[in-house]
Enzyme design. Structure first.
Site, mmCIF file in Angstrom:
data_model
loop_
_atom_site.group_PDB
_atom_site.id
_atom_site.type_symbol
_atom_site.label_atom_id
_atom_site.label_comp_id
_atom_site.label_asym_id
_atom_site.label_seq_id
_atom_site.Cartn_x
_atom_site.Cartn_y
_atom_site.Cartn_z
ATOM 1 C CG ASN A 85 -20.274 4.301 15.769
ATOM 2 O OD1 ASN A 85 -19.373 3.553 16.108
ATOM 3 N ND2 ASN A 85 -21.471 4.276 16.328
ATOM 4 C CG HIS A 115 -13.464 9.858 -10.242
ATOM 5 N ND1 HIS A 115 -12.121 9.996 -10.008
ATOM 6 C CD2 HIS A 115 -13.974 9.243 -9.148
ATOM 7 C CE1 HIS A 115 -11.824 9.467 -8.834
ATOM 8 N NE2 HIS A 115 -12.939 9.012 -8.285
ATOM 9 N N GLY A 142 -26.252 5.024 9.989
ATOM 10 C CA GLY A 142 -25.242 4.087 9.534
ATOM 11 C C GLY A 142 -25.366 3.750 8.056
ATOM 12 C CB THR A 165 -27.766 12.910 -4.940
ATOM 13 O OG1 THR A 165 -29.181 13.134 -4.902
ATOM 14 C CG2 THR A 165 -27.482 11.413 -4.938
ATOM 15 N NE ARG A 180 -39.070 8.452 -0.905
ATOM 16 C CZ ARG A 180 -38.490 7.392 -0.343
ATOM 17 N NH1 ARG A 180 -37.189 7.283 -0.341
ATOM 18 N NH2 ARG A 180 -39.199 6.452 0.224
#
Length: 185
Positions: A85, A115, A142, A165, A180
């Site tokens: 989208n 990084h 979204g 993550t 989670r």
């Protein structure tokens, strides 16, 4: 033996993004993205011609809405019927594979680069690229952010605004920051 920064990036090794060859590739991607984002929808079709040519692979019926941004393009692979989208950003320093019939909501962000943790190394442009894989029939809400090295299983749901993550199992639903699991079908 000298290895190019592009080869290091592709091998998942530390490389410097402040490299002339990589910058030239990013310029090509920016040009293709500009065309995609600027063409009237009827002329653009599902994906602008220059962007389609740049992408690593595009399945039948895959669609990318404008506005869109990617770093290189050649590391982005879309399965049949995948839908991105408006406002999606994919920093594809490593392969990003989006499965068939997978939906990305507005403003989803996928970051393959990490990084360096040392400030002097960051200033030198050192980063490492880790792939992201999203299975078939997944739904990414979204504003979700998917970080480097994450795999999201088939049929998984990532709630809007989640920051992913770590890996998400097939058919799981994850929400929050960090994301989670709140359920599994």
């Amino acid at each position: 033996m000298t290895t190019s920064e592009r080869a290091k990036m592709a091998a998942g090794e530390w490389y410097t993004c402040l490299d002339n060859e990589l910058e030239a590739l990013r310029v090509m991607a920016r040009d293709a993205v500009f065309e995609h984002n600027s063409l009237p929808p009827r002329q653009r079709g599902d994906i602008g011609p220059a962007l389609r040519a740049l992408l690593g692979g595009v399945g039948e019926g895959a669609r990318i809405e404008a506005q869109f941004h990617c770093a290189y393009g050649f590391n982005l692979f879309l399965g049949d019927g995948a839908f991105l989208n408006a406002g999606c950003t994919i920093l594809d320093t490593a392969p990003v594979r989006i499965g068939k019939a997978t939906l990305l909501g507005p403003n989803v962000q996928i970051y393959c680069a990490e990084h360096h943790r040392e400030a002097t190394e960051r200033l030198a442009g050192l980063e490492i690229a880790k792939p992201v894989t999203i299975g078939d029939n997944a739904w990414i809400g979204g504003g979700a952010v998917i970080l480097a090295g994450v795999s999201i299983g088939e049929g998984a749901i990532v709630g809007a605004g989640a920051v992913v993550t770590r890996d998400v199992p097939a058919n799981a639903t994850v929400v929050g920051n960090p994301a989670r699991m709140i359920g599994k079908r």
